[in-house]
Scaffold this motif. Structure first.
Motif, PDB file in Angstrom:
ATOM      1  N   ILE A 810       0.817  -1.214   0.000  1.00 14.72           N
ATOM      2  CA  ILE A 810       0.000   0.000   0.000  1.00 14.72           C
ATOM      3  C   ILE A 810       0.854   1.269   0.000  1.00 14.72           C
ATOM      4  CG2 ILE A 810      -1.940  -1.154   1.110  1.00 14.72           C
ATOM      5  CD1 ILE A 810      -1.102   0.152   3.744  1.00 14.72           C
ATOM      6  N   PHE A 811       2.114   1.157   0.436  1.00 16.20           N
ATOM      7  CA  PHE A 811       3.003   2.315   0.308  1.00 16.20           C
ATOM      8  C   PHE A 811       4.448   1.861   0.423  1.00 16.20           C
ATOM      9  CE2 PHE A 811       2.900   2.152   4.958  1.00 16.20           C
ATOM     10  CZ  PHE A 811       4.209   2.472   5.301  1.00 16.20           C
ATOM     11  N   TYR A 812       5.324   2.728  -0.059  1.00 15.11           N
ATOM     12  CA  TYR A 812       6.765   2.528   0.107  1.00 15.11           C
ATOM     13  C   TYR A 812       7.404   3.910   0.257  1.00 15.11           C
ATOM     14  CZ  TYR A 812      11.647   1.502  -0.891  1.00 15.11           C
ATOM     15  OH  TYR A 812      13.010   1.405  -0.805  1.00 15.11           O
ATOM     16  N   GLN A 813       8.318   4.030   1.196  1.00 15.02           N
ATOM     17  CA  GLN A 813       9.019   5.298   1.398  1.00 15.02           C
ATOM     18  C   GLN A 813      10.501   5.022   1.653  1.00 15.02           C
ATOM     19  OE1 GLN A 813       8.209   7.582   4.967  1.00 15.02           O
ATOM     20  NE2 GLN A 813       8.496   9.521   3.902  1.00 15.02           N
ATOM     21  N   GLU A 814      11.355   5.681   0.909  1.00 11.28           N
ATOM     22  CA  GLU A 814      12.801   5.595   1.076  1.00 11.28           C
ATOM     23  C   GLU A 814      13.333   7.006   1.290  1.00 11.28           C
ATOM     24  OE1 GLU A 814      16.566   3.539  -1.250  1.00 11.28           O
ATOM     25  OE2 GLU A 814      14.920   4.394  -2.417  1.00 11.28           O
ATOM     26  N   THR A 815      14.077   7.178   2.369  1.00 13.87           N
ATOM     27  CA  THR A 815      14.568   8.510   2.727  1.00 13.87           C
ATOM     28  C   THR A 815      16.028   8.434   3.125  1.00 13.87           C
ATOM     29  OG1 THR A 815      12.367   9.037   3.606  1.00 13.87           O
ATOM     30  CG2 THR A 815      14.163  10.524   4.185  1.00 13.87           C
ATOM     31  N   GLU A 816      16.804   9.459   2.729  1.00 11.65           N
ATOM     32  CA  GLU A 816      18.198   9.547   3.152  1.00 11.65           C
ATOM     33  C   GLU A 816      18.507  10.978   3.584  1.00 11.65           C
ATOM     34  OE1 GLU A 816      21.911   7.449   1.468  1.00 11.65           O
ATOM     35  OE2 GLU A 816      21.944   9.453   0.544  1.00 11.65           O
ATOM     36  N   TYR A 817      19.048  11.099   4.789  1.00  9.81           N
ATOM     37  CA  TYR A 817      19.482  12.391   5.322  1.00  9.81           C
ATOM     38  C   TYR A 817      21.002  12.437   5.300  1.00  9.81           C
ATOM     39  CZ  TYR A 817      14.724  12.672   7.159  1.00  9.81           C
ATOM     40  OH  TYR A 817      13.352  12.689   7.284  1.00  9.81           O
ATOM     41  N   THR A 818      21.543  13.519   4.792  1.00 11.01           N
ATOM     42  CA  THR A 818      22.992  13.717   4.732  1.00 11.01           C
ATOM     43  C   THR A 818      23.352  14.972   5.512  1.00 11.01           C
ATOM     44  OG1 THR A 818      23.048  12.727   2.519  1.00 11.01           O
ATOM     45  CG2 THR A 818      24.989  13.977   3.234  1.00 11.01           C
ATOM     46  N   ARG A 819      24.191  14.809   6.548  1.00 10.28           N
ATOM     47  CA  ARG A 819      24.705  15.954   7.294  1.00 10.28           C
ATOM     48  C   ARG A 819      26.126  16.240   6.845  1.00 10.28           C
ATOM     49  NH1 ARG A 819      20.158  13.263   9.614  1.00 10.28           N
ATOM     50  NH2 ARG A 819      19.061  14.753  10.940  1.00 10.28           N
ATOM     51  N   ASN A 820      26.455  17.526   6.774  1.00 12.60           N
ATOM     52  CA  ASN A 820      27.764  17.926   6.290  1.00 12.60           C
ATOM     53  C   ASN A 820      28.879  17.525   7.250  1.00 12.60           C
ATOM     54  OD1 ASN A 820      29.647  19.533   4.619  1.00 12.60           O
ATOM     55  ND2 ASN A 820      29.748  20.785   6.466  1.00 12.60           N
ATOM     56  N   GLY A 821      30.024  17.207   6.704  1.00  5.20           N
ATOM     57  CA  GLY A 821      31.221  16.927   7.472  1.00  5.20           C
ATOM     58  C   GLY A 821      32.426  16.964   6.548  1.00  5.20           C
ATOM     59  N   PRO A 822      33.635  17.139   7.075  1.00  7.33           N
ATOM     60  CA  PRO A 822      33.982  17.275   8.494  1.00  7.33           C
ATOM     61  C   PRO A 822      33.725  18.682   9.036  1.00  7.33           C
ATOM     62  CG  PRO A 822      35.950  17.370   7.157  1.00  7.33           C
ATOM     63  CD  PRO A 822      34.833  17.076   6.207  1.00  7.33           C
ATOM     64  N   ILE A 823      33.725  18.773  10.369  1.00 13.09           N
ATOM     65  CA  ILE A 823      33.508  20.036  11.075  1.00 13.09           C
ATOM     66  C   ILE A 823      34.631  20.214  12.087  1.00 13.09           C
ATOM     67  CG2 ILE A 823      31.939  21.282  12.630  1.00 13.09           C
ATOM     68  CD1 ILE A 823      29.681  19.513  11.361  1.00 13.09           C
ATOM     69  N   VAL A 824      35.131  21.423  12.215  1.00 15.06           N
ATOM     70  CA  VAL A 824      36.242  21.720  13.122  1.00 15.06           C
ATOM     71  C   VAL A 824      35.740  22.552  14.294  1.00 15.06           C
ATOM     72  CG1 VAL A 824      38.469  22.870  13.368  1.00 15.06           C
ATOM     73  CG2 VAL A 824      37.948  21.619  11.279  1.00 15.06           C
ATOM     74  N   GLU A 825      36.191  22.207  15.494  1.00 17.55           N
ATOM     75  CA  GLU A 825      35.840  22.951  16.706  1.00 17.55           C
ATOM     76  C   GLU A 825      37.106  23.265  17.498  1.00 17.55           C
ATOM     77  OE1 GLU A 825      31.385  21.171  17.793  1.00 17.55           O
ATOM     78  OE2 GLU A 825      33.125  20.671  19.037  1.00 17.55           O
ATOM     79  N   LEU A 826      37.104  24.427  18.115  1.00 13.77           N
ATOM     80  CA  LEU A 826      38.167  24.809  19.037  1.00 13.77           C
ATOM     81  C   LEU A 826      37.543  25.050  20.400  1.00 13.77           C
ATOM     82  CD1 LEU A 826      41.082  25.672  19.724  1.00 13.77           C
ATOM     83  CD2 LEU A 826      40.447  27.997  19.024  1.00 13.77           C
ATOM     84  N   GLY A 827      38.016  24.310  21.390  1.00 16.67           N
ATOM     85  CA  GLY A 827      37.501  24.467  22.746  1.00 16.67           C
ATOM     86  C   GLY A 827      38.582  24.953  23.685  1.00 16.67           C
ATOM     87  N   ILE A 828      38.213  25.823  24.617  1.00 18.60           N
ATOM     88  CA  ILE A 828      39.129  26.354  25.609  1.00 18.60           C
ATOM     89  C   ILE A 828      38.510  26.181  26.983  1.00 18.60           C
ATOM     90  CG2 ILE A 828      40.381  28.392  26.408  1.00 18.60           C
ATOM     91  CD1 ILE A 828      40.214  29.511  23.598  1.00 18.60           C
ATOM     92  N   ASN A 829      39.282  25.633  27.913  1.00 19.65           N
ATOM     93  CA  ASN A 829      38.813  25.436  29.284  1.00 19.65           C
ATOM     94  C   ASN A 829      39.815  26.031  30.262  1.00 19.65           C
ATOM     95  OD1 ASN A 829      36.400  23.295  29.156  1.00 19.65           O
ATOM     96  ND2 ASN A 829      37.921  22.734  27.634  1.00 19.65           N
ATOM     97  N   TYR A 830      39.282  26.557  31.345  1.00 16.12           N
ATOM     98  CA  TYR A 830      40.146  27.108  32.388  1.00 16.12           C
ATOM     99  C   TYR A 830      39.591  26.718  33.747  1.00 16.12           C
ATOM    100  CZ  TYR A 830      42.494  30.385  35.473  1.00 16.12           C
ATOM    101  OH  TYR A 830      43.215  30.933  36.498  1.00 16.12           O
TER     102      TYR A 830
END
Length: 851
Positions: A810-830
């Protein structure tokens, strides 16, 4: 000859006497406030001349046993970072009393300046206790810039999908405890508001004991934040900036700028003085996600224009998340016997996503042959969904020790949350030749709700030592939650009034008793929990749209009395090997999201509606764990079974005149519609492995994985469902101490395909890296450079289909989600601790300190 024989005899007798004069000291170390075992505490045996003669480090269970101590009188000094050092005097070992058991030793949070201690022995990432697995978060550097859900995604038994939904061994329904206290807030929502930098450890309790709530299929996840500190003022601050500017784009139809920009920061303070401890903090995080989506859906229509109606979609799918939270608390030690704790948590959340999709719609056969070109249409559908939340939680706890063998705890909490949602779904004409969308709206939907939550909890827990090893505990707990909210549905083409409101109240009264102790090498906890659930829901509009021939009542009541037994057994085969057996029965009451008959236009091709007649699920869990130590490495293998009766399935059908003519008369569309129903049973049977591997003196590897059979059986819209798959996950976390200032971290996550009630979810994988730098000349500073999704594999695929009683799809659904990568982060802790004069530093390397 006789002389030599005599000398050998004397030497043998002397040696025998000397070794016969050796004794032992043992015991177990616990945190005085949380009653949790304290691992890695340092125990020193000191003689009358103040010299250290023997020593040890406590195990994961806080146990220690120091052997081969000459007869005499000694002092025992026990210390650990963040706790007051305790000295136990006048411990005498003699021929008549060669073994001394100190039983339970309680360490109190530090209230005076202590010597700084550096533990150089490599700490395990995961440890197994009789009722839980505990994970240290310090090793997961790549999660530091995120939230609690990001940390959880590093754990072998836990999976977080790209939408932030958390599941434990394949089920997304579990309870979240914050610092040992249950919460009413939706699990995924709460986890997104807790900064990863503020987390100290995470307990995964898949088979909880009787004193915990029986609610939740996946069990309980307890998150412990950093609320303890040493004498004086401790400050911790962190900041984050990141993104992927090389991949930023602008959607040509909406002009929305897609990016992965993210930034945040936090400040946490702890102040300890005499008998009072103050703590508080503020955390902020904003994250954008750059993504796309493609999909192919068809529904059976049996129209003269074609057998199936097809909807082929593709476009940009950005997401955005913004959270900030604040917390404050105070612990008063009123006397040596009682303590009062007060705390407050505030959270604010905005989370949303947009779907800027182009749809190609047409009639054709299932394989798209015989395409009817005269029926073909093109639509530009910008779909925007925003969720908002503001959360307030107040906790008060009082604990008193009547004597050395009994304790009473009284706890209460109040929650008040404002929750709302706004969703718009508009259709514009699209010209594929010119690749342009018109400004004319063909039709549009505007949907919104407001569902404020109020909750109250109260508990009384009493425990009493029956003898040296056994403890009896019992208590009473009550939990009340109310959600009263309105839903608004606006669309000119739908003539039926679909506005609605609900008023849901749920009260659970619980009482429990458990008994813990040990017999020889066997430790045990057995308990029984009783719960009486009283749920009442009023629905204003009884003429709502439904898929399951509901009775159309305005009031739904559910009153149930249930028994939930549990048992935990731990047997020490040797000092390095132990077996743990655990079992329990649990319940999962449906959420408001699944109950409320609110009709959402989730996408162009999908509606979603709740079912107010949903019933609770019941679960039986059994686990058998073998924990062993080989050299410096530890391994934990857990076999598990989870059976769910009366399971709730997320199911799809269609709005077509073929399958649901009543629904078609209302919506006049050939699309999919999703809901939830009690449709059958599910089982999970398999094993899970945790391995802490010390590769070298500067490298350690944590491996976690699971392999299990997942089976779903039931009846969905008259079609018999019997789906099963062999599921597996593999996670690894490698830490390299490159130098005293540089540390490298690499982690990966691979998840197999898994079946659902009407299809399957595709496999998934992701890898991340982090480089951490702690400069010697900048004490307290910590810099981290992270690379997320370094192989650009953040893809999520979903396949869904269904058949009717005539075996027609009665139905068929095919879905694909693509998230961008790579991603760069800079973290600083004190971090800074203002504790006054610094004392001489001592360094302990496991047992190497003791000669």
């Amino acid at each position: 000859m006789n002389t030599k024989f005599s000398l050998l005899t004397l030497l043998f007798l002397f040696t025998t006497v000397v070794f016969a004069q050796n004794g032992s000291i043992s015991g177990t170390i616990f945190d005085n406030d949380s009653n949790e075992a304290v691992p890695f505490a340092t125990i020193a045996v000191i003689d009358s001349s103040s010299q250290t003669v023997k020593g040890a480090i406590s195990t994961d269970e806080g146990k220690f046993n120091i052997n081969n101590i000459n007869y005499g009188t000694y002092s025992l000094q026990i210390s650990f970072i963040g706790y007051q050092t305790i000295t136990l005097n006048n411990i005498t070992l003699s021929k008549t009393s060669p073994e001394v058991n100190m039983k339970t030793v309680m360490l109190k949070p530090q209230s005076e300046s202590l010597n700084e201690v550096t533990i150089k022995a490599i700490k395990k990432t995961a440890s197994t206790k009789i009722d839980r697995k505990t994970y240290s978060t310090t090793d997961f550097e790549t999660a530091k810039g995120g939230n609690a859900a990001d940390v959880l995604n590093k754990l072998p038994s836990v999976t977080v999908d790209p939408n932030g939904n958390v599941s434990v061994r394949g089920t997304s329904d579990f309870m979240v405890y914050l610092n040992g206290k249950p919460t009413q807030v939706d699990a995924s929502t709460l986890l997104s508001q807790i900064s990863a930098n503020a987390i100290n450890k995470i307990d995964v309790i898949t088979v909880p004991t009787a004193r915990y709530d029986a609610q939740g299929k996946g069990g309980i996840i307890n998150i412990s934040t950093k609320t303890k500190g040493i004498e004086g003022l401790s400050i911790s601050a962190n900041g984050l900036i990141g993104g992927a500017p090389w991949a930023n784009i602008t959607d040509k139809y909406s002009n929305y700028k897609l990016n992965d920009d993210r930034y945040g920061g936090g400040l946490n303070l702890v102040y300890n003085k005499n008998n009072m401890s103050l703590y508080g903090g503020f955390n902020y995080n904003k994250k954008n996600v750059n993504g796309k989506r493609s999909g192919d859906a068809r529904v059976l229509v049996k129209d003269p224009l074609g057998e199936y109606f097809h909807m082929v979609a593709a476009g940009e799918r950005p997401e955005w998340y913004e959270y900030y939270s604040a917390n404050a608390g105070v612990d008063f030690k009123l006397s040596n016997k009682d303590q009062l704790s007060l705390s407050y948590f505030y959270g604010n959340r905005t989370a949303g996503r947009a779907a800027y999709y182009i749809y190609n719609n047409f009639f054709a056969e299932a394989d798209k042959s015989n395409k009817n070109l005269t029926s073909e249409t093109w639509v530009y559908n910008p779909n925007i969904d925003n969720r908002f939340g503001e959360y307030h939680t107040i906790n008060a706890d009082y604990s008193i020790d009547f004597n050395e063998s009994s304790n009473l705890k009284i706890a209460t909490s109040y929650e008040n949350s404002d929750l709302s949602r706004e969703l718009t779904n508009q259709n514009y004409d699209y010209n594929p030749t010119t690749d342009t969308a018109s400004s004319t709206i063909d039709q549009g939907y505007s949907l919104s709700d407001s569902t404020p939550l109020k909750g109250f909890r109260f508990s009384i827990d009493y425990s009493k030592n029956i003898n040296e090893t056994d403890v009896l505990g019992f208590g009473f707990q009550t939990n009340y939650a109310n959600i009263a909210g309105d839903f608004n549905f606006e669309n000119n083409l739908v003539t039926k009034d679909l506005d609605n409101s609900i008023d849901l109240s749920r009260t659970v009264y619980a009482a429990y008793a458990d008994y813990s102790g040990n017999v020889g090498k066997l430790d045990y906890i057995v308990g029984l929990r009783t719960e009486y659930g009283d749920q009442n829901m009023d629905v204003t509009n009884t003429d709502y749209l439904t898929l399951f021939n509901n009775t159309g009542r305005s009031n739904y009541e559910d009153k149930e009395f249930d028994l939930f037994p549990s048992a935990h057994l731990s047997y020490s085969i040797s000092e390095k090997d132990k077996l743990i057996l655990a079992s329990s029965r649990r319940i999962n009451r449906p959420s408001v999201t699944n109950l409320a008959p609110f009709l959402y236009r989730r996408h162009f091709e999908v509606y979603v509606v709740g079912d107010p007649e949903l019933e609770a699920e019941y679960l039986n869990n059994v686990e058998l764990t073998y924990d062993t130590k080989i050299g410096k490495n530890t391994f934990s293998l857990t076999g598990f079974y989870r059976g769910t009766d009366n399971a709730v399935f997320r199911v799809n059908t269609t709005t077509t005149n073929v399958e649901n003519p009543d629904v078609f008369d209302i919506l006049q569309e050939n699309v999919l519609i999703r809901s939830y129903t009690n449709a059958g049973n599910s089982t999970a049977l398999g094993a899970e492995l945790n391995a802490n591997i010390v590769v070298t003196s500067f490298a350690k590897l944590f491996l976690g994985g699971s392999l299990y059979n997942f089976n779903i059986k039931g009846d969905v819209f008259g079609y018999n469902v019997d789906n099963s798959s062999t599921n597996w996950t593999l996670k690894g976390n490698l830490n390299l101490n490159l130098s005293q200032t540089f540390k490298f971290n690499f982690d990966y996550n691979i998840k197999s395909r898994t079946v659902t009630s009407q299809g399957s979810n595709d496999s998934f994988s992701m890898a991340n890296i982090a480089l951490n730098y702690k400069p010697k000349n900048l004490k307290g500073w910590d810099f981290s450079l992270r690379g997320l999704d370094i192989f650009s594999t953040n893809l999520q695929g979903l396949d869904t289909n269904a058949f009717n009683g005539s075996q027609e799809q009665i139905f068929y659904q095919e879905t694909e989600y693509t998230r961008n990568g790579p991603i760069v982060e800079l973290g600083i802790n004190y971090t800074l601790n203002m504790k006054g004069k610094k004392k001489k530093e001592k360094t302990f390397e496991g047992n190497k300190h003791f000669k």
